[in-house]
Design a protein around this motif. Structure first.
Motif, PDB file in Angstrom:
ATOM      1  N   GLU A 205      -5.438   3.283  -5.689  1.00  0.00           N
ATOM      2  CA  GLU A 205      -4.079   3.736  -5.400  1.00  0.00           C
ATOM      3  C   GLU A 205      -3.685   3.392  -3.968  1.00  0.00           C
ATOM      4  N   ALA A 208      -2.693  -0.202  -3.797  1.00  0.00           N
ATOM      5  CA  ALA A 208      -1.357  -0.432  -4.350  1.00  0.00           C
ATOM      6  C   ALA A 208      -0.278   0.043  -3.387  1.00  0.00           C
ATOM      7  N   VAL A 209      -0.495   1.212  -2.769  1.00  0.00           N
ATOM      8  CA  VAL A 209       0.478   1.720  -1.803  1.00  0.00           C
ATOM      9  C   VAL A 209       0.589   0.781  -0.604  1.00  0.00           C
ATOM     10  N   HIS A 210      -0.559   0.266  -0.152  1.00  0.00           N
ATOM     11  CA  HIS A 210      -0.544  -0.673   0.973  1.00  0.00           C
ATOM     12  C   HIS A 210       0.254  -1.924   0.631  1.00  0.00           C
ATOM     13  N   SER A 211       0.106  -2.406  -0.596  1.00  0.00           N
ATOM     14  CA  SER A 211       0.861  -3.594  -1.003  1.00  0.00           C
ATOM     15  C   SER A 211       2.360  -3.310  -1.005  1.00  0.00           C
ATOM     16  N   ARG A 212       2.737  -2.153  -1.553  1.00  0.00           N
ATOM     17  CA  ARG A 212       4.173  -1.825  -1.577  1.00  0.00           C
ATOM     18  C   ARG A 212       4.727  -1.642  -0.167  1.00  0.00           C
ATOM     19  N   LEU A 213       3.933  -1.029   0.709  1.00  0.00           N
ATOM     20  CA  LEU A 213       4.384  -0.872   2.088  1.00  0.00           C
ATOM     21  C   LEU A 213       4.537  -2.219   2.789  1.00  0.00           C
ATOM     22  N   VAL A 215       5.378  -5.033   1.369  1.00  0.00           N
ATOM     23  CA  VAL A 215       6.633  -5.618   0.894  1.00  0.00           C
ATOM     24  C   VAL A 215       7.820  -4.943   1.562  1.00  0.00           C
ATOM     25  N   ALA A 216       7.788  -3.599   1.644  1.00  0.00           N
ATOM     26  CA  ALA A 216       8.894  -2.879   2.270  1.00  0.00           C
ATOM     27  C   ALA A 216       9.036  -3.255   3.741  1.00  0.00           C
ATOM     28  N   ARG A 219      10.668  -6.641   3.984  1.00  0.00           N
ATOM     29  CA  ARG A 219      12.105  -6.557   3.706  1.00  0.00           C
ATOM     30  C   ARG A 219      12.856  -5.966   4.901  1.00  0.00           C
ATOM     31  N   ASP A 435       0.809  -7.964  -0.934  1.00  0.00           N
ATOM     32  CA  ASP A 435       0.815  -7.540  -2.320  1.00  0.00           C
ATOM     33  C   ASP A 435       0.735  -8.696  -3.275  1.00  0.00           C
ATOM     34  N   THR A 437       2.783 -11.252  -3.367  1.00  0.00           N
ATOM     35  CA  THR A 437       4.093 -11.770  -3.697  1.00  0.00           C
ATOM     36  C   THR A 437       4.470 -12.816  -2.691  1.00  0.00           C
TER      37      THR A 437
END
Length: 483
Positions: A205, A208-213, A215-216, A219, A435, A437
Motif C-alpha cells: 500500500e 502504491a501511495v508513493h506512486s500516486r504522490l 504523479v500528483a 502534475r 508510478d 507512467t
C-alpha cells in the motif's frame, strides 16, 4: 486431472509475488494443526494397551482430536482475517475447541487411572497434538503475554486431573514441558505469519501511495510552471487589449501600436508554453539512468548500470533517456524481477543500450504502445529497437541502437528548443515518474509495454521470441510494425 493441474499452475503464475507469499503462508498455517495431530496421535496409539476397552478409549481420543483439528483449521483462518482487520473473531469455534480439549483430557485421565495409556509420554503426546491448535487461535485474538498466561492457567486443571488419576510428579513434569512447548509453538507460529502478511500489505500500500504522490507532485510541478509562464503574459495581454480598445474608440493612432504589442506577447507566450511542454516531455540520459537505479532499488530490484557516456548530440541522448525510462517502467509493471542490467556502450559509431531483467511473467493477451512509440523515436534518428523474451534463461532483453550522430530529417524526435527543454529539466534535477507512467510524447503511449510479460508482438514464442522495430526496413505500420 492433468488439465486441472495445469490450470492451477497457470493461475499460480499469474499471481503477484505478494499474493503468492500470502497464499503459501496461509496454507502453511492451516496445515499446522494437522501436523501436530498426526505426530502426536501416532505416538499415542503405539503405546496404548491391547484390549477392547483401551482401544475404544483411544479411538475416542483420536476422534475428538480429529474434530478439534477441523475446528482449529477453520478458526485459524478466521483468526488470521480478524488479525488483519477483515473479519470477526471466531470465539464460538475457540470455545468449542476448548470444550473438546477438556473432554480429551478427561478421557486421558481415565486411561491413566485404569492403566490403559501405556506410559506417560504417550499421554503427553496426545495432549501435544491438540494444544497448539487452541493456543494458535487464541494467540491471534489476544496479545502474546495474555495468551501465555491463559495457557498456563489452562494447564493447571489438566495436570490436576492427571495427578488425581495417579500419575507421578516426574511424569507430570514431563507433561508440563510438552504442554509449554506446544503452547509456545501455537502462540507464535500463526501470529508471526499473520504479522508477516500485514507488514507486506502495508509495504504494498505504501508503494502504491508513493506512486500516486509522485504523479500528483509532477502534475503540481507542471501546473506551477505553466502558471508562472502564462500568468503574467495573459494579464499583460488583457490590460493592453483593454487599453487598445479605449484608444480605438477615441480614434487614437497609438491603438495600433498597442495591438502590435499584444500580438508580440501572444507569439512569445506560444513559444514559452511550447518550451514548457517540451521540457516536461524531454528525458535526459543522465537523469534517467540515475532515476532508474533509484526507482528499481526502491522496488527491491538489484540494478546494475554499466555506462560509457557517448559523445552524442542532444537528440540521441534524449531518445536513449526515453528508452531507459520505458524499460524501467516495464520492469516495474510487467515483471517480478530481482536483477536488472542497464548497459550503454558505443559500437562502430552507434550507441547501444541494453536493458535485461529476470522475473518473466506468463504471456498475457494484448500489448501496449509504449515500445512502439520508442521505435518511432529511434527510427526517426536512424536507429532500431528490439525486444527478445528468452524463456530458457528466464530473462527479457530490450536493445536499442542509434547512430551517435543523428540521421536528421523531418522526423527528428526533438528540435533545438526541445534540447533546450531537456537541459532545463536536467538543471531542475527532476527524477522520472515513480508510478510507471511515462509522460506521453508523439506516439509514446502509456507505459504498458510487454517487458517481462510478452514479446513485442504480444505472442508467446519458443525459447527466444521477439521483434525488431526498424521502420525504414519494415515499411508499413505504426512504429515500424509490419501488420
Amino acid at each position: 486431472m492433468l488439465r486441472w493441474g495445469r490450470e492451477k499452475r497457470r493461475d499460480w503464475k499469474r499471481r503477484s509475488q505478494l499474493e503468492q507469499i500470502e497464499v503459501s503462508t496461509r496454507w502453511m498455517v492451516l496445515c499446522t494443526p494437522w501436523i501436530f495431530y498426526a505426530s502426536g496421535m501416532l505416538q499415542f496409539l503405539t503405546a496404548v494397551r491391547p484390549g477392547r476397552a483401551p482401544m475404544l478409549a483411544a479411538g475416542t481420543v483420536l476422534a475428538l482430536g480429529f474434530v478439534q483439528a477441523v475446528l482449529s483449521t477453520v478458526a485459524v483462518r478466521r483468526g488470521m482475517d480478524c488479525y488483519l482487520g477483515v473479519g470477526a473473531a471466531p470465539r464460538r469455534l475457540l470455545a468449542a475447541g476448548v470444550a473438546l480439549f477438556a473432554v480429551t483430557a478427561l478421557v486421558l485421565a481415565a486411561m491413566v487411572a485404569y492403566g490403559w495409556a501405556g506410559h506417560a509420554a504417550s499421554v503427553g503426546m496426545a495432549l501435544f497434538a491438540s494444544v497448539p491448535s487452541l493456543t494458535g487461535v487464541h494467540g491471534l485474538l489476544v496479545r502474546p503475554r495474555r495468551g501465555a498466561a491463559h495457557a498456563a492457567l489452562a494447564a493447571v486443571p489438566v495436570v490436576g486431573a492427571l495427578a488425581l488419576a495417579g500419575m507421578g510428579w516426574p511424569d507430570l513434569t514431563g507433561i508440563l514441558v510438552l504442554l509449554a512447548v506446544g503452547a509456545f509453538a501455537g502462540l507464535f507460529t500463526p501470529r508471526c505469519s499473520a504479522w508477516y502478511i500485514a507488514v507486506m500489505r502495508e509495504l504494498d500500500e505504501a508503494r502504491a501511495v508513493h506512486s500516486r504522490l509522485a504523479v500528483a507532485e509532477e502534475r503540481l510541478r507542471f501546473g506551477r510552471d505553466l502558471h508562472d509562464v502564462m500568468g503574467r503574459n495573459l494579464s499583460v495581454i488583457a490590460l493592453k487589449s483593454e487599453l487598445a480598445t479605449q484608444l480605438a474608440r477615441r480614434g487614437a493612432p497609438s491603438a495600433v501600436e498597442q495591438m502590435q504589442e499584444v500580438q508580440e506577447l501572444a507569439r512569445r507566450s506560444q513559444s514559452e508554453i511550447r518550451e514548457v511542454v517540451r521540457g516536461y516531455r524531454a528525458a535526459g540520459l543522465e537523469t534517467e539512468l540515475a532515476g532508474a537505479r533509484g526507482v528499481l532499488r526502491a522496488a527491491g530490484v538489484d540494478c546494475r548500470i554499466e555506462s560509457v557516456e557517448p559523445a552524442a548530440d542532444g537528440d540521441v541522448r534524449s531518445v536513449l533517456g526515453w528508452v531507459v525510462r520505458e524499460g524501467t517502467t516495464n520492469v516495474l509493471r510487467h515483471a517480478e524481477a530481482r536483477e536488472c542490467l542497464i548497459r550503454l556502450t558505443v559500437e562502430g559509431g552507434r550507441a547501444v543500450l541494453l536493458i535485461e531483467n529476470d522475473g518473466l511473467r506468463p504471456v498475457l493477451a494484448g500489448r501496449g504502445s509504449g515500445l512502439a512509440g520508442l521505435a518511432e523515436r529511434l527510427t526517426a534518428l536512424g536507429g532500431t529497437l528490439s525486444a527478445v523474451r528468452v524463456e530458457a534463461e528466464g530473462v527479457f532483453r530490450l536493445r536499442a541502437e542509434v547512430p551517435v550522430t543523428a540521421a536528421g530529417g523531418g522526423g527528428t524526435a526533438t528540435d533545438a528548443k526541445a534540447a533546450h527543454g531537456t537541459e532545463d529539466v536536467r538543471a531542475r534535477g527532476r527524477a522520472p515518474l515513480g508510478d510507471g507512467t511515462a509522460p506521453g510524447g508523439p506516439g509514446a503511449g502509456p507505459a504498458d509495454g510487454p517487458c517481462g510479460a510478452t514479446d513485442v508482438a504480444g505472442r508467446p514464442g519458443a525459447a527466444a521470441t521477439g521483434r525488431t522495430f526498424a521502420g525504414a526496413d519494415k515499411g508499413a505500420g505504426r512504429g515500424g510494425r509490419d501488420e
